[in-house]
Design a protein around this motif. Sequence first.
Motif, PDB file in Angstrom:
ATOM      1  N   ILE A 220       0.888  -1.164   0.000  1.00 18.51           N
ATOM      2  CA  ILE A 220       0.000   0.000   0.000  1.00 18.51           C
ATOM      3  C   ILE A 220       0.931   1.220   0.000  1.00 18.51           C
ATOM      4  CG2 ILE A 220      -1.955   1.136   1.108  1.00 18.51           C
ATOM      5  CD1 ILE A 220      -2.522  -1.798   0.283  1.00 18.51           C
ATOM      6  N   ASP A 223       1.422   4.284   2.713  1.00 19.08           N
ATOM      7  CA  ASP A 223       0.496   4.159   3.841  1.00 19.08           C
ATOM      8  C   ASP A 223       1.165   3.720   5.144  1.00 19.08           C
ATOM      9  OD1 ASP A 223      -1.892   4.694   4.969  1.00 19.08           O
ATOM     10  OD2 ASP A 223      -3.052   3.251   3.812  1.00 19.08           O
ATOM     11  N   TYR A 227      -3.252   2.144   8.074  1.00 16.77           N
ATOM     12  CA  TYR A 227      -3.829   2.488   6.774  1.00 16.77           C
ATOM     13  C   TYR A 227      -4.657   3.785   6.827  1.00 16.77           C
ATOM     14  CZ  TYR A 227      -2.869  -2.504   7.051  1.00 16.77           C
ATOM     15  OH  TYR A 227      -2.284  -3.721   7.326  1.00 16.77           O
ATOM     16  N   TYR A 229      -4.356   6.355   5.045  1.00 13.40           N
ATOM     17  CA  TYR A 229      -4.582   7.015   3.751  1.00 13.40           C
ATOM     18  C   TYR A 229      -5.307   6.155   2.724  1.00 13.40           C
ATOM     19  CZ  TYR A 229      -1.250  10.152   5.894  1.00 13.40           C
ATOM     20  OH  TYR A 229      -0.631  10.989   6.772  1.00 13.40           O
ATOM     21  N   HIS A 230      -5.060   4.858   2.717  1.00 13.06           N
ATOM     22  CA  HIS A 230      -5.584   4.021   1.628  1.00 13.06           C
ATOM     23  C   HIS A 230      -6.207   2.731   2.117  1.00 13.06           C
ATOM     24  CE1 HIS A 230      -3.792   6.739  -1.195  1.00 13.06           C
ATOM     25  NE2 HIS A 230      -2.593   6.541  -0.703  1.00 13.06           N
ATOM     26  N   MET A 233      -7.510   0.499  -0.472  1.00 16.49           N
ATOM     27  CA  MET A 233      -6.578  -0.362  -1.223  1.00 16.49           C
ATOM     28  C   MET A 233      -6.344  -1.678  -0.489  1.00 16.49           C
ATOM     29  SD  MET A 233      -3.753   2.304  -2.741  1.00 16.49           S
ATOM     30  CE  MET A 233      -2.919   1.031  -3.680  1.00 16.49           C
TER      31      MET A 233
END
Length: 248
Positions: A220, A223, A227, A229-230, A233
């Motif tokens: 990722i 990140d 996590y 930010y994403h 994902m």
Amino acid sequence: MYILDDGIRLNAKLDHPQGSSQKQPLLIIIHGFTGHIEERHIIAVAETANALGMATLRADMYGHGHSDGAFEDHNLFKWQNNALAIIDYARSLPFVSDIYLAGHSQGGLMTMLAGALKQDVIRGLLPLSPAWMIPEMARKGELLGQTFDPVHVPEYIGEWHDKRLKGNYARVAQMIRVEDAIERYDGPVLIVHGDADETVPYEYGIKAAKLYRHSDFVTIPGDTHCYDYHLEMVTEAVHDWLERQLTV
Ligand code: FER
């Protein structure tokens, strides 16, 4: 709902996919150090599995969330026994077909250990940012950003989020050889890791993926440990991987 581990109550939640009454696979999800079953990333993984028609079982581990036990008394042996109790509970459910095991950070380390303990009943493993450097760091006397004498471990090894932790945690961690657990698991493995993880070095995710015989690895980009930010994902990677396992 509680799962009992030798009289210790483990707070747990079982979630079923919408509109399904057939036999279904189940994903067990284990939180990390100081974590619990209502954390954003734990729920996101559960919802992802539910959307694929899987049931999910999230459990607060010893000394965490709404389970019994004091945080300062928790250790990786207790958590391994918790994991055995949780997996046995899952196996006792009449509607469950295959059992998969996911976990984040210290829970990711637990998936690696419990996957070995129950290698013949766990259909797939998902260690997410797995904190499998903990045993190595415990042997060096470096945990929680603090140092201690690894031979004469003090009664308490430090604090994390205002919670104290007993030295027994480090003594137990020193005994664990994660490579042996990796060696014992032959099934499919998905490892997901943010490359800006500030808590568990990204390199450990890569190294674990290399050591498992049947693994996929998803980075990722940019990140953090949880996590920030994403997360989407992460759930996309979990979704795609689980979907592939379900159709094999
Ligand atoms: C440590 C680093 C990470 C540690 C625990 C962790 C006990 C676990 C983190 C997590 O589960 O999120 O030094 O020491």
